[in-house]
Motif scaffolding. Structure first.
Motif, mmCIF file in Angstrom:
data_model
loop_
_atom_site.group_PDB
_atom_site.id
_atom_site.type_symbol
_atom_site.label_atom_id
_atom_site.label_comp_id
_atom_site.label_asym_id
_atom_site.label_seq_id
_atom_site.Cartn_x
_atom_site.Cartn_y
_atom_site.Cartn_z
ATOM 1 N N GLY A 18 0.802 -1.219 0.000
ATOM 2 C CA GLY A 18 0.000 0.000 0.000
ATOM 3 C C GLY A 18 0.835 1.270 0.000
ATOM 4 O O GLY A 18 0.319 2.348 -0.222
ATOM 5 N N SER A 72 2.769 4.924 -4.589
ATOM 6 C CA SER A 72 1.653 5.571 -5.274
ATOM 7 C C SER A 72 1.533 5.003 -6.690
ATOM 8 O O SER A 72 2.541 4.789 -7.361
ATOM 9 C CB SER A 72 1.893 7.080 -5.341
ATOM 10 O OG SER A 72 3.049 7.311 -6.097
ATOM 11 N N VAL A 73 0.299 4.747 -7.087
ATOM 12 C CA VAL A 73 0.071 4.251 -8.448
ATOM 13 C C VAL A 73 0.090 5.445 -9.396
ATOM 14 O O VAL A 73 -0.653 6.400 -9.191
ATOM 15 C CB VAL A 73 -1.274 3.519 -8.517
ATOM 16 C CG1 VAL A 73 -1.551 3.087 -9.929
ATOM 17 C CG2 VAL A 73 -1.270 2.334 -7.570
ATOM 18 N N SER A 130 -7.492 5.320 -14.637
ATOM 19 C CA SER A 130 -6.392 5.378 -13.690
ATOM 20 C C SER A 130 -6.665 6.428 -12.624
ATOM 21 O O SER A 130 -6.254 6.273 -11.475
ATOM 22 C CB SER A 130 -5.086 5.691 -14.416
ATOM 23 O OG SER A 130 -5.088 7.012 -14.886
ATOM 24 N N GLY A 155 -8.643 4.079 -7.697
ATOM 25 C CA GLY A 155 -8.497 3.957 -6.253
ATOM 26 C C GLY A 155 -9.820 3.928 -5.524
ATOM 27 O O GLY A 155 -9.944 3.312 -4.466
ATOM 28 N N GLU A 156 -10.874 4.567 -6.120
ATOM 29 C CA GLU A 156 -12.145 4.677 -5.401
ATOM 30 C C GLU A 156 -13.117 3.565 -5.762
ATOM 31 O O GLU A 156 -14.206 3.497 -5.218
ATOM 32 C CB GLU A 156 -12.808 6.029 -5.707
ATOM 33 C CG GLU A 156 -12.171 7.215 -5.013
ATOM 34 C CD GLU A 156 -11.019 7.781 -5.788
ATOM 35 O OE1 GLU A 156 -11.197 8.048 -6.983
ATOM 36 O OE2 GLU A 156 -9.911 7.914 -5.211
ATOM 37 N N GLU A 191 -12.117 -2.775 -4.042
ATOM 38 C CA GLU A 191 -11.202 -3.852 -4.391
ATOM 39 C C GLU A 191 -11.889 -4.970 -5.162
ATOM 40 O O GLU A 191 -11.311 -5.569 -6.058
ATOM 41 C CB GLU A 191 -10.570 -4.408 -3.117
ATOM 42 C CG GLU A 191 -9.345 -5.244 -3.414
ATOM 43 C CD GLU A 191 -8.764 -5.868 -2.153
ATOM 44 O OE1 GLU A 191 -8.620 -5.155 -1.160
ATOM 45 O OE2 GLU A 191 -8.477 -7.071 -2.186
ATOM 46 N N MET A 227 -12.173 -4.149 -8.766
ATOM 47 C CA MET A 227 -10.848 -4.185 -9.380
ATOM 48 C C MET A 227 -10.366 -5.627 -9.542
ATOM 49 O O MET A 227 -9.744 -5.980 -10.547
ATOM 50 C CB MET A 227 -9.869 -3.393 -8.508
ATOM 51 C CG MET A 227 -10.042 -1.902 -8.614
ATOM 52 S SD MET A 227 -9.664 -1.274 -10.252
ATOM 53 C CE MET A 227 -11.262 -0.905 -10.862
ATOM 54 N N ASP A 268 -2.790 -2.994 -9.357
ATOM 55 C CA ASP A 268 -2.223 -2.501 -8.107
ATOM 56 C C ASP A 268 -3.271 -2.401 -7.012
ATOM 57 O O ASP A 268 -2.945 -2.444 -5.828
ATOM 58 C CB ASP A 268 -1.564 -1.134 -8.335
ATOM 59 C CG ASP A 268 -0.244 -1.278 -9.076
ATOM 60 O OD1 ASP A 268 0.185 -2.441 -9.240
ATOM 61 O OD2 ASP A 268 0.339 -0.264 -9.492
ATOM 62 N N TYR A 269 -4.538 -2.258 -7.419
ATOM 63 C CA TYR A 269 -5.595 -2.195 -6.420
ATOM 64 C C TYR A 269 -6.262 -3.552 -6.238
ATOM 65 O O TYR A 269 -7.280 -3.640 -5.563
ATOM 66 C CB TYR A 269 -6.637 -1.147 -6.823
ATOM 67 C CG TYR A 269 -6.114 0.258 -6.749
ATOM 68 C CD1 TYR A 269 -5.866 0.846 -5.500
ATOM 69 C CD2 TYR A 269 -5.844 0.993 -7.881
ATOM 70 C CE1 TYR A 269 -5.360 2.129 -5.418
ATOM 71 C CE2 TYR A 269 -5.334 2.270 -7.815
ATOM 72 C CZ TYR A 269 -5.098 2.840 -6.570
ATOM 73 O OH TYR A 269 -4.598 4.101 -6.488
#
Lengths: 287, 645, 100
Positions: B4, B7-8, B225, B229-230, B233, B236, B295-296
């Motif tokens: 975690g 940063s992506v 992208s 993040g929002e 999971e 994703m 990544d997520y």
């Protein structure tokens, strides 16, 4: 009403006879009886104009047309009464009787009330009254009728017309064809023999005799032959004539008397001969 | 496996200017070439036969020149400014879906462009010689250009729709080129097989695109992208797994691996370009490009790693048993793509090394495939290695270039493969020791089967067929071999000073550094030892004994399994094809009996009624009149019934 | 018996006889005659009703029926002639090729 009760049985009988007579000419005659009777009934029902029209147009023109066509179609149209469609006759009888019974019984249920009669309407003359209605209320229908008649006439012309597919043959061509036919099949070159020539009668039904005494088949119309209306007793006539000639000198009858004698005998026998067993035996409906 | 902490990176390109405004031309050149060659070649075959191959070769060379210019331009830019987008036109605008035909040029695309246009150009040159006697050479070059254009669309597109367009385009080109010799039944069947298995993967990819559209309302990398993040999971993970399915189909990863070995039915340049260097690595590209998804989704990454590990061993085992030189290389390709996938599955730490291995593999595998083609060229198109032997004298250039590729793939110290594979093993060991050990084992097996291939082909006794006179290939074919061999040797320099990691940072993000359980130098030493053991085993088993001209049948279970592609086809047949066929047969039978039967019964019924009632049409007008009379009777009765009721 | 009912009944009987004739006779000309008989039966009914109600419309209708009958006879007989010319037969049963 007397006229009605006299004519009605005649009409029904005549109409029924149409169903059963074999020859179309007889049917036409019976139909004419029905139509003339109808014309009289029109008179009874205060319709003198229709009486005249019925006689002139129907009986005079239309029935004539029927007879003309019968003549053209000829003996081939002679109708056999043997039914070919299975069950058709019985079903037709049943259906027809049922219809007739239903109509008669149905009409019997209705009371029409008293007859008004056309006395007042026909006061100025029936024809004038009809003209008044025909050329006012029914004038459009009347005009349309003319179009219908013209169309019918045109249709009849088109149907009767036969298109010429080959050029008309000239006399020279015909002559050449006849000579060619003679060369190939020995067909007679000259005109056909006329009926009644070398015979004791000059009726169209009497065939011509050839020099050897035999019958010239070509000399009578095929239609007459098919109808069985040709005199077939020529050989016997010839024998009889021979005998008359043989007896003639023996009885000392002068030649001038022979001719009336012979004619009288022939006229005396001709009806008998024509109804004799030798005639009418040819089959009908040659087609 | 993603941590975690890091940063992506976002996809946030600037508009194209300068040389970048010619970005579209990179695609347009080969596309125009394909159009001209395919249409013109059909209209004027004789005219195009004389220059079509030259035209077809010039197009990717032109693209390569442009790519090089753009690469140099990009290098001169500030690091934060290395993403360029060019909007060409609105591609699809339906409701909320608004996909432009947008081209993205960033460090990842730059490397891919150089690989595809560079290797592609070399293989075009090689094909001039290889396909010289083929009457349909113009069409072949048209298809190759079509492939290059589609592949460029795939890697340059800024959104998933454009990527999918290219994805399907390369699938089509692959189908056309595998089945190029369609008169061979096996080639036609192999093309169909590749096409059908790829559809399974495409289903995953297209579903992933739909999921992306539903989740983000867009298919653009920029938007996704930014919002990844929002999205949660679970979404994703689902998207990652679907993307992985697509990648498996295109990159021949287990369980969709079965088509790649059959695809070797195509002409050898095709195997080199499409089924070794570029198209089959599209899956790796997809995973790396979708790094913002993976990544997520750590679970999806785990699955990627498992698939990759299984595949790298699977392909290596198959490579050990095949006698067909191209199929042995194809097994090797599967295995090497497994390594790349493994790198890609390891997250930001591995992305750069996956791409690095992809590049080096593109060089040395293309080199070896072209070398194999050169061998086949000299051996009258015989592919059975048992009929080779002692070819190093007969074709020295092919031998030397092939040897360079061989040393690169087994990871001989100093050669390109040594650097790239070693990095992946090292990263894998750092993440998970089981995976790392598997990768290490795979490296040893690689050493074994590649040594076996080398010995059987170039060393030992002559086992040639009669009337075969091996000869060196013409220079138009050896030139690309030499260039690729040189690249195989030296492309390890990309790692110097961590250049490639640093270069790709704008795309893949900065990895967290954590210390491997054992020092890197120890890992390297271990890897070299394992490879040496594999090579020694191969020398002991193959070189010390005569190679039989016919493959021995009295062999162990493992060999038989490997020869049968570890029963991949048998599994597919039993689990998918047979039940599918049974289902289809059943459905057809049901269709015939129930559905058709219903209709046929209706037809028979109507026909029967017709046959009965048409008897009434007897042609006698009096019969018809009788029925009219019956009708009149009925009407009269009805009237009476109504009036007297 | 101050009614035209007997005329109407006679008309029905003639109409029925004509219908049966159409169904049973095979000679096209006789069939045609039977059709004429049916038309005449209708005319009788029309004239009888005209007498019953003191209205000339019935007679006018009968008049039109006659005109139509004349037209029909002209065309019908021409058709019979045409058929006879090609088939050498005036039997309605011979023209029975149009069937199943």
């Amino acid at each position: 009403m007397i006229a009605f009760w006299v004519l009605a049985p005649i009409m029904v009988l005549a109409a029924l006879s149409i169903l059963f007579v074999r020859k179309a000419v007889h049917a036409a005659m019976l139909l004419a009886v029905v139509m003339i009777s109808l014309a009289v009934l029109y008179l009874v029902l205060e319709a003198p104009f229709l009486f005249a029209v019925q006689i002139i147009v129907y009986t005079g023109a239309i029935m004539m047309l029927f007879l003309f066509v019968l003549m053209l179609v000829g003996v081939d149209a002679s109708d056999s009464v043997i039914e070919t469609i299975r069950g058709q006759r019985i079903l037709a009888m049943v259906g027809g009787l049922a219809l007739g019974l239903t109509l008669v019984l149905g009409l019997a249920q209705i009371s029409l009330g008293s007859v008004v009669g056309l006395g007042s309407v026909n006061e100025g003359g029936n024809i004038q009254a009809i003209a008044n209605v025909l050329f006012s209320k029914y004038v459009f229908a009347f005009e349309v009728t003319s179009a219908l008649l013209i169309t019918a006439a045109m249709g009849a012309m088109v149907l009767a017309h036969r298109e010429r597919l080959t050029p008309r043959k000239t006399q020279a061509v015909r002559a050449a064809e006849r000579v060619a036919a003679y060369a190939e099949s020995g067909e007679h070159l000259g005109p056909l023999p006329a009926p009644g020539v070398y015979a004791r009668h000059n009726a169209v039904g009497t065939p011509a005799l050839l020099p050897d005494g035999s019958v010239a088949e070509d000399s009578v119309s095929r239609v007459l032959a098919a109808r069985g209306s040709v005199r077939r007793t020529i050989p016997r006539d010839v024998d009889e004539l021979q005998r008359a000639i043989d007896h003639g000198p023996g009885s000392g009858v002068p030649a001038s008397q022979d001719s009336p004698d012979g004619r009288s005998t022939s006229t005396g026998r001709a009806p008998g001969a024509s109804t004799g067993p030798d005639t009418g035996s040819t089959p009908e409906g040659g087609e | 496996m993603a941590e975690g902490g890091h940063s992506v990176p976002l996809v946030d390109p600037t508009s194209a200017d300068g040389v970048f405004s010619l970005m579209w031309l990179v695609i347009a050149l080969p596309a125009a070439g394909a159009a001209v060659l395919l249409i013109g070649g059909a209209l004027a075959p004789r005219a195009f036969a004389s220059f079509g191959h030259l035209l077809g070769t010039l197009m990717p060379i032109g693209s390569f020149a442009l790519s090089l210019a753009m690469f140099l331009q990009l290098q001169g830019r500030d690091e934060a400014d290395r993403q360029v987008v060019q909007h060409l036109w609105t591609f699809i605008r339906v409701g909320e879906l608004d996909a432009g035909f947008d081209l993205l040029y960033d460090p990842l695309t730059a490397l891919f462009l150089l690989l595809i246009t560079g290797v592609g150009s070399l293989i075009h040159v090689y094909s001039i010689g290889y396909m010289e006697h083929d009457p349909r050479r113009v069409r072949f070059f048209g298809y190759l250009n079509l492939f290059v254009a589609a592949m460029l669309v795939l890697i340059m597109s800024e959104n998933y729709i454009g990527l999918f367009l290219g994805w399907e385009g390369v699938g089509l080109a692959s189908y056309l080129l595998i089945g190029f010799w369609q008169h061979k039944h096996s080639a036609a069947a192999a093309a169909k097989k590749a096409f059908v298995i790829n559809r399974v993967g495409d289903m995953g990819l297209s579903t992933a695109i739909m999921l992306a559209f539903v989740t983000f309302g867009s298919v653009s990398f920029t938007t996704i992208s930014a919002g990844a993040g929002e999205a949660g999971e679970k979404t994703m993970t689902a998207m990652g797994l679907l993307l992985l399915l697509g990648a498996c189909g295109k990159s021949a990863q287990v369980p969709l691996q079965a088509w790649l070995l059959d695809a070797m039915e195509g002409p050898t340049p095709v195997s080199a370009l499409i089924h070794a260097a570029t198209m089959v690595t599209a899956g790796v590209y997809l995973v790396v490009r979708s790094n913002f998804v993976f990544d997520y989704a750590p679970n999806a990454q785990t699955v990627v790693v498992i698939v990759a590990t299984v595949t790298l061993l699977w392909g290596a085992v198959i490579g050990c048993a095949k006698d067909d030189i191209k199929k042995a290389l194809a097994g090797s390709t599967m295995s090497q793509i497994g390594y790349m996938m493994l790198g890609a599955g390891l997250g930001p730490a591995g992305y750069a090394f996956a791409i690095f291995h992809l590049l080096t593999h593109g060089f040395f595998k293309a080199n070896m495939f072209l070398g194999a083609g050169s061998v086949m060229h000299g051996m009258d198109d015989d592919v059975d290695m048992r009929h080779y032997g002692a070819l190093r004298k007969a074709m020295p250039i092919t031998f030397i270039t092939f040897a360079m590729g061989y040393l690169a793939i087994i990871g001989f110290p100093g050669f390109s493969g040594f650097w790239s594979k070693d990095k992946i093993i090292e990263t894998a060991l750092a993440e998970n020791w089981i995976v790392g050990v598997c990768a290490l084992l795979g490296a040893g097996v690689t050493g074994f089967y590649m040594t076996r291939l080398m010995i059987m082909t170039f060393f030992g006794e002559k086992r040639w067929e009669k009337d075969v006179h091996p000869h060196e290939s013409p220079s138009v074919m050896t030139f690309p071999l030499i260039v690729l061999a040189a690249l195989s040797v030296v492309s390890g320099v990309l790692l110097l000073g961590g250049w490639i990691e640093h270069w790709l940072e704008p795309v893949t993000g900065v990895p967290d550094h954590h210390e491997p359980p054992i020092p890197a130098l120890a890992v390297t030493g271990l890897a070299v030892l394992v490879v040496a053991a594999g090579v020694a085993l191969a020398v002991a088993l193959v070189a010390r004994r005569p190679v039989p001209r016919e493959a021995p049948t009295e062999v162990s279970f493992a060999t038989r399994a490997a020869r049968a592609d570890i029963y991949g086809d048998a599994f597919n047949d039993q689990v998918i094809v047979e039940p599918g066929r049974a289902l289809t047969t059943g459905l057809v039978r049901m269709d015939r009996s129930v559905v058709d039967g219903t209709f046929r019964a209706g037809v028979v019924l109507v026909g029967g009624i017709g046959a009965l009632t048409r008897r009434a049409q007897n042609g006698y007008v009096r019969s018809y009149a009788l029925s009219v009379l019956g009708g009149v009777l009925l009407v009269v009765l009805a009237l009476l019934a109504v009036n007297l009721a | 018996m101050d009614s035209v009912t007997p005329f109407i009944v006679l008309s029905s009987i003639l109409f029925t006889i004509g219908a049966i004739g159409v169904l049973t006779r095979r000679n096209a000309i006789v069939v045609f005659m039977c059709v004429e008989l049916m038309l005449n039966a209708c005319n009788l009914a029309l004239v009888a009703f005209a007498h019953q109600y003191g209205n000339l419309d019935g007679q006018i209708a009968a008049f039109f029926v006659m005109v139509v009958a004349a037209a029909e006879v002209v065309v019908g007989l021409a058709i019979i002639m045409t058929i006879f010319r090609t088939r050498r037969s005036a039997s309605v049963d011979d023209a029975s090729l149009l069937k199943y």
